[in-house]
Motif scaffolding. Structure first.
Motif, PDB file in Angstrom:
ATOM      1  N   GLN A   1       0.829  -1.205   0.000  1.00  0.00           N
ATOM      2  CA  GLN A   1       0.000   0.000   0.000  1.00  0.00           C
ATOM      3  C   GLN A   1       0.870   1.264   0.000  1.00  0.00           C
ATOM      4  N   ALA A   2       1.958   1.249   0.796  1.00  0.00           N
ATOM      5  CA  ALA A   2       2.853   2.398   0.838  1.00  0.00           C
ATOM      6  C   ALA A   2       3.548   2.590  -0.503  1.00  0.00           C
ATOM      7  N   HIS A   3       3.942   1.506  -1.134  1.00  0.00           N
ATOM      8  CA  HIS A   3       4.585   1.572  -2.456  1.00  0.00           C
ATOM      9  C   HIS A   3       3.654   2.227  -3.482  1.00  0.00           C
ATOM     10  N   ALA A   4       2.387   1.751  -3.488  1.00  0.00           N
ATOM     11  CA  ALA A   4       1.423   2.317  -4.436  1.00  0.00           C
ATOM     12  C   ALA A   4       1.186   3.800  -4.157  1.00  0.00           C
ATOM     13  N   SER A   5       1.186   4.180  -2.882  1.00  0.00           N
ATOM     14  CA  SER A   5       0.965   5.581  -2.516  1.00  0.00           C
ATOM     15  C   SER A   5       2.103   6.480  -3.018  1.00  0.00           C
ATOM     16  N   VAL A   6       3.339   6.048  -2.800  1.00  0.00           N
ATOM     17  CA  VAL A   6       4.486   6.847  -3.248  1.00  0.00           C
ATOM     18  C   VAL A   6       4.502   6.961  -4.764  1.00  0.00           C
ATOM     19  N   ARG A   7       4.191   5.880  -5.443  1.00  0.00           N
ATOM     20  CA  ARG A   7       4.176   5.910  -6.920  1.00  0.00           C
ATOM     21  C   ARG A   7       3.116   6.860  -7.455  1.00  0.00           C
ATOM     22  N   SER A   8       2.049   7.045  -6.685  1.00  0.00           N
ATOM     23  CA  SER A   8       0.987   7.946  -7.140  1.00  0.00           C
ATOM     24  C   SER A   8       1.279   9.411  -6.786  1.00  0.00           C
ATOM     25  N   GLY A   9       2.440   9.673  -6.134  1.00  0.00           N
ATOM     26  CA  GLY A   9       2.828  11.038  -5.832  1.00  0.00           C
ATOM     27  C   GLY A   9       2.580  11.467  -4.407  1.00  0.00           C
ATOM     28  N   GLU A  10       2.083  10.550  -3.566  1.00  0.00           N
ATOM     29  CA  GLU A  10       1.800  10.897  -2.168  1.00  0.00           C
ATOM     30  C   GLU A  10       3.041  10.711  -1.290  1.00  0.00           C
ATOM     31  N   TRP A  11       2.994  11.291  -0.103  1.00  0.00           N
ATOM     32  CA  TRP A  11       4.048  11.090   0.890  1.00  0.00           C
ATOM     33  C   TRP A  11       3.391  11.155   2.263  1.00  0.00           C
ATOM     34  N   ASN A  12       2.708  10.050   2.626  1.00  0.00           N
ATOM     35  CA  ASN A  12       1.884  10.024   3.830  1.00  0.00           C
ATOM     36  C   ASN A  12       2.432   8.968   4.789  1.00  0.00           C
ATOM     37  N   ARG A  13       3.406   9.359   5.605  1.00  0.00           N
ATOM     38  CA  ARG A  13       4.069   8.411   6.490  1.00  0.00           C
ATOM     39  C   ARG A  13       3.138   7.894   7.594  1.00  0.00           C
ATOM     40  N   LYS A  14       2.319   8.782   8.137  1.00  0.00           N
ATOM     41  CA  LYS A  14       1.443   8.403   9.243  1.00  0.00           C
ATOM     42  C   LYS A  14       0.414   7.352   8.828  1.00  0.00           C
ATOM     43  N   LYS A  15      -0.036   7.453   7.596  1.00  0.00           N
ATOM     44  CA  LYS A  15      -1.087   6.568   7.098  1.00  0.00           C
ATOM     45  C   LYS A  15      -0.648   5.101   7.104  1.00  0.00           C
ATOM     46  N   PHE A  16       0.650   4.870   6.959  1.00  0.00           N
ATOM     47  CA  PHE A  16       1.137   3.495   6.804  1.00  0.00           C
ATOM     48  C   PHE A  16       1.946   3.017   8.010  1.00  0.00           C
ATOM     49  N   GLU A  17       1.583   3.529   9.160  1.00  0.00           N
ATOM     50  CA  GLU A  17       2.231   3.049  10.371  1.00  0.00           C
ATOM     51  C   GLU A  17       1.918   1.560  10.552  1.00  0.00           C
ATOM     52  N   GLY A  18       2.976   0.750  10.762  1.00  0.00           N
ATOM     53  CA  GLY A  18       2.787  -0.693  10.858  1.00  0.00           C
ATOM     54  C   GLY A  18       3.006  -1.222  12.254  1.00  0.00           C
ATOM     55  N   ALA A  19       3.336  -2.487  12.345  1.00  0.00           N
ATOM     56  CA  ALA A  19       3.569  -3.152  13.624  1.00  0.00           C
ATOM     57  C   ALA A  19       4.741  -4.112  13.479  1.00  0.00           C
ATOM     58  N   GLU A  20       5.464  -4.319  14.577  1.00  0.00           N
ATOM     59  CA  GLU A  20       6.616  -5.215  14.562  1.00  0.00           C
ATOM     60  C   GLU A  20       6.174  -6.681  14.690  1.00  0.00           C
ATOM     61  N   LEU A  21       7.029  -7.569  14.198  1.00  0.00           N
ATOM     62  CA  LEU A  21       6.838  -8.991  14.432  1.00  0.00           C
ATOM     63  C   LEU A  21       7.352  -9.381  15.815  1.00  0.00           C
ATOM     64  N   TYR A  22       8.338  -8.669  16.294  1.00  0.00           N
ATOM     65  CA  TYR A  22       8.969  -8.959  17.583  1.00  0.00           C
ATOM     66  C   TYR A  22       7.920  -9.053  18.694  1.00  0.00           C
ATOM     67  N   GLY A  23       7.953 -10.174  19.412  1.00  0.00           N
ATOM     68  CA  GLY A  23       7.055 -10.350  20.548  1.00  0.00           C
ATOM     69  C   GLY A  23       5.656 -10.795  20.201  1.00  0.00           C
ATOM     70  N   LYS A  24       5.307 -10.809  18.923  1.00  0.00           N
ATOM     71  CA  LYS A  24       3.959 -11.230  18.528  1.00  0.00           C
ATOM     72  C   LYS A  24       3.849 -12.755  18.590  1.00  0.00           C
ATOM     73  N   THR A  25       2.626 -13.221  18.757  1.00  0.00           N
ATOM     74  CA  THR A  25       2.356 -14.658  18.763  1.00  0.00           C
ATOM     75  C   THR A  25       1.915 -15.091  17.372  1.00  0.00           C
ATOM     76  N   LEU A  26       2.686 -15.988  16.790  1.00  0.00           N
ATOM     77  CA  LEU A  26       2.356 -16.543  15.480  1.00  0.00           C
ATOM     78  C   LEU A  26       1.678 -17.893  15.680  1.00  0.00           C
ATOM     79  N   GLY A  27       0.482 -18.020  15.163  1.00  0.00           N
ATOM     80  CA  GLY A  27      -0.221 -19.299  15.201  1.00  0.00           C
ATOM     81  C   GLY A  27      -0.058 -20.015  13.875  1.00  0.00           C
ATOM     82  N   ILE A  28       0.385 -21.249  13.934  1.00  0.00           N
ATOM     83  CA  ILE A  28       0.580 -22.048  12.720  1.00  0.00           C
ATOM     84  C   ILE A  28      -0.353 -23.251  12.776  1.00  0.00           C
ATOM     85  N   ILE A  29      -1.187 -23.394  11.775  1.00  0.00           N
ATOM     86  CA  ILE A  29      -2.063 -24.560  11.671  1.00  0.00           C
ATOM     87  C   ILE A  29      -1.452 -25.493  10.634  1.00  0.00           C
ATOM     88  N   GLY A  30      -0.928 -26.621  11.088  1.00  0.00           N
ATOM     89  CA  GLY A  30      -0.244 -27.575  10.217  1.00  0.00           C
ATOM     90  C   GLY A  30       1.260 -27.434  10.362  1.00  0.00           C
TER      91      GLY A  30
END
Length: 549
Positions: free
Chosen positions: A141-170
């Motif tokens: 989404q951030a890539h598409a935004s920059v290519r369209s001429g935008e520069w909206n850093r706040k809009k694409f605030e993400g989250a870290e993987l560190y400390g998150k719980t990953l559930g794997i089925i299989g």
């Protein structure tokens, strides 16, 4: 390599002329789909092997002289296509799935089918992990935004993987590779897999858990199971509702495991924060609401599409064909080689019994399994019972493994899943001419089953755990464990009647008066999950197991 190109005559005539004019003894391989030249290189080094690259779809008449066929996913090998190649001995699938090959028809013709189960493991794993990172950091989404001429850093605030719980089925090849990478990112990993023992989980550094616990605790959930009856629609409105609000979902395994309508609704309501899919219920993806959702990442079934993976699967299949052409054993055979009818007729009753016993044991053992042992008594104990033991294993693993399971590859699958197996034969008197017993050992639970077969009364099950029984396995059956009290059998009959389920036969038994009792019902149709759930809620009923044998 001999590459036949179209000219003034038909492709069929070109290839047929080539086969007929070459008088040397050659092992001829037809490559029907484009394959990596580097992967096919091993075939070129063998003098007695001839390779022809030509699409099978271009042949409408019989083509004798083809010994082996290599395909990817584009070529569909039907019963009719097999009939076009009367001399075919082996089909090599350069990949894992064999949905495009009629394996049963190949088996009937004595054609061995092999695949390359390890070739695309890393590619699929890396694609899944890339999708996870892109999803958490909004990269597309951030890539598409920059290519369209935008520069909206706040809009694409993400989250870290560190400390998150990953559930794997299989937790097969791909699931275990993903867990190793998640641990490197210092994530917590929870896994649901019916065959994952605590010992294997500890060795992998993950926590084995029930499906409900994985759903409820995972910040990110990724699915890596086969698409079978039990897993179709596994991620649906009910299971999604159990997930954490704001969790993320990934599916790079099989289309159909995720109910896409339920997923779209959960994304719309905010129950899920985002999803990444590489596979879909119908491909190519049609007019789906998922296309319009900014919090969704979609790729066109490319998880295994890397240069390295294509080289690897082509190389694995090439090596299998070389081994077969030289009279050596193939490693990843997916079906049982042809057995003369008269020979198979002698073992068929016991073979069918062993398969059904394995299926029933699998239904009863919903906990991680460590060992499966098969015992033989009577006349059958005087025979080589290896094939029967493999048949029991095949029944046990059927519909639980992400590949075609049969007598040839089941030993490999068992080892891969950490399930040991053994067999023993006894000449002790049992009162029966032949007797087969299966014992399955879990981490904290055992299950045993005893059966017999003869020409007069066919297949019969004689004992389930500590319950004496005497019934024939049937297509639709229902096992119920309950407290031995008056009225329970009547309640079951009444409830099944309200669900339009007709009882054909009923066998009952008990351990002691007023103690634990059981009933085994043969019914006219498959028991639905709603019916099973209603039975489970009935007073005095302890356990309900639906059996499709």
């Amino acid at each position: 390599m001999i590459c036949v190109h179209a000219g003034s005559i038909s492709p069929y005539r070109e290839v047929l002329d080539l086969l007929q004019t070459d008088n040397h003894e050659r092992f001829t391989v037809l490559v029907s789909d484009p394959l990596s030249s580097e992967g096919l290189a091993p075939l070129l080094k063998v003098p007695h092997i001839r390779v022809i690259e030509r699409s099978l779809d271009q042949f409408e008449e019989p083509l004798p002289g083809i010994d082996a066929l290599i395909v990817r996913s584009a070529t569909v090998v039907t019963k009719e296509a097999l009939a076009q190649m009367p001399d075919l001995k082996l089909i090599g699938r350069a990949g894992v799935g064999t949905d495009n090959i009629d394996v049963e028809a190949a088996t009937e013709r004595g054609v061995i089918v092999v695949n390359a189960p390890d070739g695309n493991t890393i590619s699929t794993c890396e694609h899944t992990f890339a999708m996870m990172m892109a999803l958490m950091r909004n990269i597309p989404q951030a890539h598409a935004s920059v290519r369209s001429g935008e520069w909206n850093r706040k809009k694409f605030e993400g989250a870290e993987l560190y400390g998150k719980t990953l559930g794997i089925i299989g937790f097969g090849r791909i699931g275990s590779e993903i867990a190793a990478r998640a641990r490197a990112f210092r994530m917590k990993v929870m896994v649901y897999d019916p065959f994952l023992t605590a010992e294997r989980a500890n060795k992998a550094g993950v926590k084995a858990a029930l499906l409900e616990d994985v759903l409820e605790q995972a910040d990110i959930l990724t699915v890596h199971t086969p698409l079978v009856k039990e897993t179709r629609g596994l991620i649906n409105r009910t299971t999604i509702a159990r997930m954490k609000k704001g969790a993320f979902l990934l599916n790079c395994a099989r289309g159909g495991i995720v109910d896409e309508a339920a997923l779209a609704a959960a994304l719309e309501s905010g129950q899920l924060a985002g999803a990444a899919l590489d596979v879909f219920e119908s491909e190519p993806l049609g007019d789906s609401p998922l296309r319009q959702m900014n919090q969704v990442i979609l790729t066109p079934h490319i998880a295994a599409s890397t240069k390295e993976a294509q080289q690897s699967v082509a190389r694995q299949v090439s090596e299998e064909i070389i081994a077969f052409s030289e009279g050596r054993t193939v490693t990843h055979g997916l079906n049982f080689p042809h057995i003369p009818g008269e020979q198979f007729d002698k073992i068929r009753p016991f073979y069918d019994l062993a398969v059904k016993m394995g299926k029933m044991a699998s239904n009863f053992m919903r906990v991680p399994v460590k060992n499966l042992s098969v015992s033989y008594s009577g006349e059958i104990a005087e025979q080589d019972t290896t094939l029967l033991t493999r048949a029991a294993l095949k029944g046990f693993f059927k519909n639980r493994i992400d590949s075609y399971v049969n007598d040839v590859n089941v030993s490999y699958i068992s080892k891969e899943r950490g399930v040991s197996w053994s067999e023993k034969r006894s000449q002790e008197e049992t009162g029966y001419q032949n007797l087969i017993s299966i014992t399955v050992e879990g981490e904290d639970h055992f299950f045993s089953l005893t059966g017999t077969s003869n020409r007069d009364f066919g297949l019969r099950f004689l004992k389930i755990d500590d319950f004496s029984a005497d019934f024939q396995p049937s297509e639709h059956q229902l096992f119920i464990s309950h407290t031995d009290k008056p009225g329970v059998i009547g309640s079951v009959g009444q409830l099944l009647g309200t669900h339009d389920v007709n009882i054909a036969t009923m066998h009952v038994g008990r351990k002691s008066e007023g103690g634990e009792a059981m009933m085994m019902l043969t019914v006219d149709k498959e028991i639905s999950s709603e019916t099973a759930s209603a039975l489970q809620k009935t007073k005095e009923i302890n356990r309900v197991i639906v059996l499709e044998l």
